[in-house]
Design an enzyme around this catalytic site. Structure first.
Site, PDB file in Angstrom:
ATOM      1  N   ARG A   1       0.846  -1.197   0.000  1.00 32.92           N
ATOM      2  CA  ARG A   1       0.000   0.000   0.000  1.00 32.92           C
ATOM      3  C   ARG A   1       0.880   1.244   0.000  1.00 32.92           C
ATOM      4  NH1 ARG A   1      -4.991   1.516   4.094  1.00 32.92           N
ATOM      5  NH2 ARG A   1      -3.416   1.285   5.736  1.00 32.92           N
TER       6      ARG A   1
ATOM      7  N   ASP B   1      -3.936   3.300  14.411  1.00 35.18           N
ATOM      8  CA  ASP B   1      -3.077   3.832  13.358  1.00 35.18           C
ATOM      9  C   ASP B   1      -3.606   5.204  12.977  1.00 35.18           C
ATOM     10  OD1 ASP B   1      -5.318   3.369  11.794  1.00 35.18           O
ATOM     11  OD2 ASP B   1      -4.394   1.837  10.537  1.00 35.18           O
TER      12      ASP B   1
END
Length: 543
Positions: free
Chosen positions: A171, A459
């Site tokens: 990603r 996160d």
């Protein structure tokens, strides 16, 4: 930071690399820099234009408008078309593990027993130059099979044979982010510093330059997760980038494959269109639920009637999230694409069996909801959760996927996708938002982008929910906690003032930067406009 001006003689490029990190010379070779500079020149103008389009759309929402399905793309939604066949390596993705790109994590994730590992340069990696270089080096060594790691205690970590490893999916960072350490067309003689490169193009381009040929030769991609898209035009730009990379690296057409995260509210109205724009190269869509909740708050920040309750109450049972998840399944399966589920934030609790059992029960229930809804796979953040997720999907998904579950019963209208949520704001919930923001930001500034807090893996996406909620609650005014206390800046300031003493005795990642994090959050929360992303101003504070 030191600045090193590198010239690529064969093409006359000037690229300034700001900073030094171990291993960068082996990655940022003259041919690699020329490849990156070409990506920048070809696509930077389009990227900036699309970011300007985002700002214009948001101005319309701030003026009272609401997202909706596009009239100009109705034929795409109504058409009878399908994406290209999915590669065999990606046919079964029932359990995927995600995490940052440090060598230990890369080894553990690839060895974890998951079907796929999403190596994350975005939400779970703090983009210090050292982290980015280390991550690219680790992935390069993992692709050729030589990656190992020895911790301070002398324990060695090594890769299993390739047949036993998870399939690698990378990603890159989103279109909105720059890479400040790579400046293109620098010309010191004329006093020109150069333009920052797109972080998306840097992450994907450098990975492809070094690894695409090796992965293609083994029918392993390269494969990517593309984050935070808001429109089919942004997907189309990615498609042009991937096609260009294939041509430049002499790869077959559509060798590069992508899964798109539907993690913004505008993108939920363009799922068909995003699949269509990438139809030769896309293999599925993913319910990036945490960023999606953040995007719902941010997109509808001016709409007081759509303010969400505290984060713990915003579960997938909320009507707007249920509609989003089920619409994604129906859309994907109609087009022959995977409909991937999202992340359960719980992590194992080692010192409390009862609490651990409760956490695992919540994970199991979440995965059962996903497989019953028709999802073809799911995410976990910790290797210990892989058996839990696999047990559920193995019991209810007997094939490699469940594309045959068309979910023609699903009707998710605009109103369904925007439906306001019921719930409350408790004092504990408010203070938890403040604590999560500060603790995550302190860790991020210290170079750690993935932090366990109160047995949840936080996160950037989850921290953004907390940060955006604080701004929205405080700027609308007139909101109250469930005990009747006003939600105001006095409440916010008290929560901030209490944190340093509370955290001083704890083992908190980035504890030395807690006061700096408090200052950043204080300024962002008092600002008249909600900052688009927490990481944009914070990025200027890291090396």
């Amino acid at each position: 930071m030191s600045a090193v001006l590198q010239r690529v003689p064969e093409v006359g490029e000037r690229i300034e690399i700001v900073g030094r990190a171990p291993g960068q010379d082996g990655l940022l070779t003259p041919p690699a820099l020329a490849f990156l500079a070409d990506l920048h020149r070809r696509f930077e103008g389009e990227r900036r234009g699309l970011l300007e389009s985002r700002a214009r759309r948001q101005a319309g929402y701030d003026a009272g408008g609401l997202p909706d399905f596009r009239a100009d793309t109705a034929a795409i939604r109504a058409g009878d078309w399908r994406i290209a066949p999915i590669p065999a390596a990606l046919a079964d993705r029932r359990v995927e593990i995600t995490g940052p790109v440090d060598p230990k994590m890369v080894i553990n994730a690839l060895n974890s027993g998951a079907n796929c590992y999403m190596a994350d340069f975005e939400d779970s990696t703090a983009p210090t130059w050292a982290n980015l270089v280390e991550g690219q080096r680790a992935l390069r060594e993992a692709v050729i099979g030589t990656l190992d790691f020895v911790n301070q205690a002398g324990k060695r970590y090594a890769l299993k044979p390739e047949a036993e490893r998870a399939v690698l999916i990378v990603r890159p960072r989103g279109w909105h982010l720059d890479e400040k350490h790579v400046l293109v067309d620098a010309c010191p003689e004329q006093g020109r510093r150069g333009e920052r490169m797109s972080a998306s193009l840097f992450d994907l381009g450098l990975f492809c330059f070094h690894n695409a040929a090796a992965l293609a030769a083994r029918d392993r991609g390269p494969y990517f997760y593309l984050p935070k898209l808001q429109s089919m035009e942004e997907a189309a730009l990615w498609n042009r980038v991937l096609a260009h990379v294939e041509r430049e690296l002499r790869l077959p057409h559509a060798q590069l494959k992508a899964t798109v995260l539907i993690e913004t509210l505008p993108a939920a109205f363009e799922m068909d269109e995003i699949l269509h724009a990438l139809r030769d190269r896309i293999v599925g869509l993913n319910c990036g639920r945490w960023d999606y909740i953040f995007s719902y708050i941010k997109t509808l920040r001016a709409h007081r009637d759509r303010a969400l309750p505290e984060r713990a109450q915003v579960t997938m049972a909320q009507p707007f999230l249920k509609a989003y998840s089920e619409r994604l399944v129906r859309t994907c399966h109609r087009r022959g694409a995977h409909a991937m589920g999202g992340m359960a934030a719980q992590i194992p609790i080692g010192n409390d069996d009862e609490a651990n059992d409760a956490a695992l029960a919540r994970v199991r229930a979440d995965k059962l909801r996903e497989v019953a809804a028709g999802h073809d796979g799911t995410w976990v953040a910790h290797p210990a959760l892989i058996p839990v997720a696999r047990e559920v999907f193995d019991a209810y998904m007997l094939g490699a996927n469940q594309h045959e579950m068309l979910r023609e019963d699903v009707v998710a209208s605009r109103d369904d996708l925007l439906r306001p949520s019921l719930g409350t704001i408790t004092r504990k919930g408010f203070e938890n938002n403040v604590e999560v923001c500060v603790r995550y930001l302190a860790a991020w500034l210290d170079g750690n982008g993935c932090v366990p807090i109160h047995y949840l893996m936080e996160d950037a996406a989850t921290a953004e929910i907390a940060r955006a909620q604080l701004w929205q609650w405080l700027h609308h005014g007139g909101l109250h906690l469930d005990d009747g206390s006003p939600v105001d800046f006095a409440l916010f300031e008290r929560a901030l003032l209490n944190l340093p003493s509370r955290l001083a005795g704890e083992s908190v990642p980035g504890v030395s930067r807690v006061r700096e994090a408090i200052g950043v959050l204080d300024r962002l929360t008092h600002a008249e406009q909600l900052a688009e992303f927490l990481t944009l101003p914070a990025y200027e504070r890291i090396d």
